[in-house]
Scaffold this active site. Structure first.
Site, PDB file in Angstrom:
ATOM      1  N   GLY A  36      -5.268  10.582-144.717  1.00  0.00           N
ATOM      2  CA  GLY A  36      -6.572  10.768-145.352  1.00  0.00           C
ATOM      3  C   GLY A  36      -6.968  12.231-145.444  1.00  0.00           C
ATOM      4  O   GLY A  36      -8.137  12.582-145.281  1.00  0.00           O
ATOM      5  N   SER A  38      -6.985  14.289-147.997  1.00  0.00           N
ATOM      6  CA  SER A  38      -7.349  14.821-149.307  1.00  0.00           C
ATOM      7  C   SER A  38      -8.850  15.046-149.465  1.00  0.00           C
ATOM      8  O   SER A  38      -9.303  15.569-150.487  1.00  0.00           O
ATOM      9  CB  SER A  38      -6.854  13.886-150.420  1.00  0.00           C
ATOM     10  OG  SER A  38      -7.442  12.611-150.299  1.00  0.00           O
ATOM     11  N   ASN A 115      -6.404   9.392-139.264  1.00  0.00           N
ATOM     12  CA  ASN A 115      -7.765   9.771-139.652  1.00  0.00           C
ATOM     13  C   ASN A 115      -8.340   8.944-140.800  1.00  0.00           C
ATOM     14  O   ASN A 115      -9.540   8.690-140.839  1.00  0.00           O
ATOM     15  CB  ASN A 115      -7.760  11.254-140.047  1.00  0.00           C
ATOM     16  CG  ASN A 115      -8.997  11.646-140.831  1.00  0.00           C
ATOM     17  OD1 ASN A 115     -10.059  11.912-140.275  1.00  0.00           O
ATOM     18  ND2 ASN A 115      -8.871  11.695-142.158  1.00  0.00           N
ATOM     19  N   SER A 170     -15.002   5.684-134.150  1.00  0.00           N
ATOM     20  CA  SER A 170     -16.405   5.940-134.477  1.00  0.00           C
ATOM     21  C   SER A 170     -17.300   5.261-133.444  1.00  0.00           C
ATOM     22  O   SER A 170     -16.910   4.263-132.830  1.00  0.00           O
ATOM     23  CB  SER A 170     -16.721   5.369-135.860  1.00  0.00           C
ATOM     24  OG  SER A 170     -18.115   5.307-136.092  1.00  0.00           O
ATOM     25  N   TYR A 192     -18.728 -12.852-142.747  1.00  0.00           N
ATOM     26  CA  TYR A 192     -18.349 -11.450-142.892  1.00  0.00           C
ATOM     27  C   TYR A 192     -19.589 -10.574-143.067  1.00  0.00           C
ATOM     28  O   TYR A 192     -20.483 -10.884-143.850  1.00  0.00           O
ATOM     29  CB  TYR A 192     -17.438 -11.274-144.109  1.00  0.00           C
ATOM     30  CG  TYR A 192     -17.080  -9.820-144.406  1.00  0.00           C
ATOM     31  CD1 TYR A 192     -15.994  -9.217-143.801  1.00  0.00           C
ATOM     32  CD2 TYR A 192     -17.844  -9.068-145.315  1.00  0.00           C
ATOM     33  CE1 TYR A 192     -15.658  -7.896-144.076  1.00  0.00           C
ATOM     34  CE2 TYR A 192     -17.512  -7.747-145.596  1.00  0.00           C
ATOM     35  CZ  TYR A 192     -16.424  -7.161-144.972  1.00  0.00           C
ATOM     36  OH  TYR A 192     -16.098  -5.838-145.242  1.00  0.00           O
TER      37      TYR A 192
END
Length: 313
Positions: A36, A38, A115, A170, A192
């Site tokens: 990740g 970018s 990440n 997190s 969900y």
């Protein structure tokens, strides 16, 4: 005093940036993969690692976006060693292809930074038919780590340098479903909730790192595995919640970290000498943190490991 400025035992604080926590560190001779990379804290992590001399492989889904970040890094750091390779964590085939391509380069791997992630998406299934957040944030990284482990073990053994695996979790792991991981309902749309599923995936990141750490210690392998909370950051992760996204980009700028601060804890855990030999821990603001009780449950970690092995088999 603004409370976020108080430094912890490490000497760093909420305000510390990735450059500050790695100041004076020479990473020449080390190699790292950052998923990740970018955008957001991933791109800043790649930039700062490259700034410190680490050979960085940016594992990205969007190759053109990755190439733009690489170009920007090269412009700032002319001697930076940065490569861009394609990786789509929602597809196990893509993960296997990436790992095979990397391993075929016969390049050592000292640092793996898991990440990449998605946050609070509507209910969707991955290409492999797994709930998207669990697939992207956990299963893809679990498989990637599994496929790169032999390389990391060989690298640490031959170089005599400790390997480090860093899972970006997190504080959202505290909002996981009541049972923690819904093993029997991973792909069940009924019940969900976008934030519950996000919490479940982030709890999985911590449990994955903890179980890796336990196994490394048992095997006597010189690799550490840790997880972390990067902080609440102004990024595009909340794009599925337009009102919250607008708030985060306006009022949030007063209380949210920028990407330079958001990448600090990742870079600290990946590079800092203070973290040498530290494994199976959870970090926040470049200091040791305290995760939830479920995140510290060794039986839940073992159950998740076995469940994940079945999913990738």
């Amino acid at each position: 005093m603004w409370p976020f400025s108080r430094k912890g035992p490490s000497g760093f604080s909420w305000y510390s940036t990735a450059e500050e926590v790695t100041q004076g560190f020479d990473g020449s001779g080390l190699s790292a993969i950052v998923t990740g990379a970018s955008s957001g804290i991933g791109s800043e992590t790649a930039r700062v690692l490259a700034l410190r001399g680490v050979h960085v492989v940016m594992a990205v889904r969007n190759l053109s976006a990755g190439a733009s970040v690489k170009e920007a890094i090269a412009k700032e750091i002319p001697d930076a060693k940065v490569d861009v390779m394609e990786l789509d964590l929602t597809s196990m085939a893509s993960v296997r292809r990436f790992a095979s391509n990397f391993n075929n380069l016969n390049r050592p791997l000292n640092i793996l930074i898991n990440n990449a992630g998605v946050m609070a998406t509507p209910f969707m299934l991955s290409q492999d038919g797994i709930e998207l957040q669990f697939a992207t944030n956990h299963v893809g990284h679990f498989l990637l780590t599994h496929l790169l482990l032999e390389n990391m073990k060989n690298t640490s053994r031959e170089s005599k340098i400790e390997g480090r695996i860093v899972n970006v979790s997190s504080e959202g792991h505290r909002f996981a479903y009541r049972e923690g991981i819904r093993f029997d309902k991973i792909n069940d749309q009924s019940g969900y909730t976008s934030f519950g599923a996000y919490g479940q995936s982030k709890l999985s990141n911590i449990l994955h790192a903890n179980e890796l750490s336990r196994r490394f210690k048992e095997e006597g392998v010189e690799i550490t595995a840790n997880s972390l909370h990067p902080g609440s950051i102004v990024t595009n992760l909340l794009r599925y919640h337009s009102f919250i996204d607008v708030l985060s980009r306006t009022v949030g700028k007063l209380v949210l970290k920028n990407v330079q601060q958001g990448a600090a804890t990742t870079c600290y855990v990946a590079l800092h000498p203070q973290v040498k030999g530290v494994s199976g821990k959870y970090f926040s603001d470049s200091n040791l943190g305290e995760p939830s009780a479920k995140a510290k449950d060794p039986d839940l970690a073992k159950k998740l490991w076995d469940f994940s092995v079945d999913l990738i088999s």
